[in-house]
Design an enzyme around this catalytic site. Sequence first.
Site, PDB file in Angstrom:
ATOM      1  N   CYS A 305      18.654 -45.851  10.289  1.00 13.62           N
ATOM      2  CA  CYS A 305      19.520 -46.774   9.564  1.00 13.62           C
ATOM      3  C   CYS A 305      18.901 -48.168   9.558  1.00 13.62           C
ATOM      4  O   CYS A 305      18.387 -48.634  10.588  1.00 13.62           O
ATOM      5  CB  CYS A 305      20.911 -46.808  10.220  1.00 13.62           C
ATOM      6  SG  CYS A 305      22.060 -47.933   9.435  1.00 13.62           S
ATOM      7  N   CYS A 307      20.597 -51.015   8.852  1.00 13.69           N
ATOM      8  CA  CYS A 307      21.614 -52.074   8.937  1.00 13.69           C
ATOM      9  C   CYS A 307      21.298 -52.987  10.118  1.00 13.69           C
ATOM     10  O   CYS A 307      20.510 -52.644  11.018  1.00 13.69           O
ATOM     11  CB  CYS A 307      22.997 -51.440   9.097  1.00 13.69           C
ATOM     12  SG  CYS A 307      23.471 -51.076  10.806  1.00 13.69           S
ATOM     13  N   CYS A 310      21.661 -51.505  13.713  1.00 10.12           N
ATOM     14  CA  CYS A 310      20.613 -50.557  14.120  1.00 10.12           C
ATOM     15  C   CYS A 310      19.237 -51.212  14.183  1.00 10.12           C
ATOM     16  O   CYS A 310      18.352 -50.753  14.905  1.00 10.12           O
ATOM     17  CB  CYS A 310      20.570 -49.373  13.149  1.00 10.12           C
ATOM     18  SG  CYS A 310      22.078 -48.423  13.169  1.00 10.12           S
ATOM     19  N   HIS A 336      27.601 -51.210  10.016  1.00  7.72           N
ATOM     20  CA  HIS A 336      26.854 -49.941  10.137  1.00  7.72           C
ATOM     21  C   HIS A 336      27.577 -48.804   9.409  1.00  7.72           C
ATOM     22  O   HIS A 336      26.991 -48.076   8.602  1.00  7.72           O
ATOM     23  CB  HIS A 336      26.660 -49.548  11.608  1.00  7.72           C
ATOM     24  CG  HIS A 336      26.192 -48.129  11.720  1.00  7.72           C
ATOM     25  ND1 HIS A 336      24.888 -47.740  11.503  1.00  7.72           N
ATOM     26  CD2 HIS A 336      26.888 -46.994  11.946  1.00  7.72           C
ATOM     27  CE1 HIS A 336      24.796 -46.430  11.594  1.00  7.72           C
ATOM     28  NE2 HIS A 336      25.996 -45.941  11.857  1.00  7.72           N
TER      29      HIS A 336
END
Length: 373
Positions: A305, A307, A310, A336
């Site tokens: 991920c 985002c 992360c 997230h």
Amino acid sequence: MTKTFSFVLNKTDGAARTGVMKTPRGDIRTPAFMPVGTAATVKAMMPESVRATGADILLGNTYHLMLRPTAERIAALGGLHKFMNWERPILTDSGGFQVMSLSGMRKLTEEGVVFQSHYDGSKRNLTPERSMEIQKLLGSDIVMCFDECPALPADRKRLEDSMDMSMRWAKRSRDAFGDRPGHALFGIQQGGLEEDLRKRSADALQDIGFDGYAVGGLAVGEGQEAMFDCLDFAPDQLPVDKPRYLMGVGKPDDIVGAVKRGIDMMDCVLPSRSGRTGQVFTRNGVVNIKNARHADDPRPLDENCACPACSNYSRAYLHHVFRSQEMISGMLLTWHNLTYFQDIMQGMRDAISAGTFAAWEADFHEGRAQGDI
Ligand SMILES: CNc1nc2c(CCNC[C@]34C[C@H]5C[C@H](C[C@H](C5)C3)C4)c3nc(N)[nH]c(=O)c3cc2[nH]1
Ligand SMILES: [Zn+2]
């Protein structure tokens, strides 16, 4: 930029479809997931962050905004887009569903619903005409008909009478909506899990004529299997060339199953609401970040991920700020979850375009089989 509302279907793979809804405020790639902005905000998110997750459209709400700060005040301040600093498309629900689930005393008649505000107990009313007026004052780009969504299980007579009234309300909504180029009015199919009632509802809506059609009356306690059984026939009862919106869905596997059955757009509070309660959706299943076993874990939530949560933080940090009830916790976990939901939509749009939806779906289910990780 277009002045009108239109829907273009680009590719199908089985019953799944991918396309684009074009509106004066921007395009909406389908299948689309719509984050929920109940009271003119997607909770814990700045609008630019909502856009960064990949959202093309968000959802507002007639019921909440009519009570506070009122639609008239938002209109006087330039409309909902300006008010909440989101210049892309907004879809607003018509308020009926919320009245039945949120308000205090309420009386349902042919005219509409009289209810008690859950904020201050004052007596309020909603009718198809008033709902259209409120959604026009808010300036939403996609307006929903005023309908009644019966709780399930319900006996067939209740479902039939409710559906018939919702179809009369759909006609009143259409007449009150008037002619608004660039704005869309969606009808809402009702009829519970009954194939013949749903068919009657779909035909009644098409006789009236709408820019899009919602499959309403589901995700109200029937369970995933019954919902999928209904989605095995309901979308096909609706016009093939118009958007199909499944209201209030859902968990990631609900969303995948709905797209597989021909749904083009959905909304759900799950990613934002669960983000605030520490429930995190990942490619390998759900993570409950409050669980003590994350306290020393240096890994990101989901290494696949992109985002901010992360990219920049460990599970240990997210565990800490959740336990400490720090505001950044809701921000990062919501960001997230919304990113993960949008990544699922992007994955499906790509897979349908490539004709590989079945393989994508198999990989999706295989990855999540690990459960709580
Ligand atoms: C969850 N299951 C479910 N939802 C449903 C909704 C609301 C969709 N989300 C809008 C909403 C609802 C709440 C929570 C947020 C913000 C605002 C208030 C608008 C999303 C529905 N809305 C209408 N008009 N009709 C339905 O049949 C229906 C069925 C649903 N089944
Ligand atoms: Zn992430």
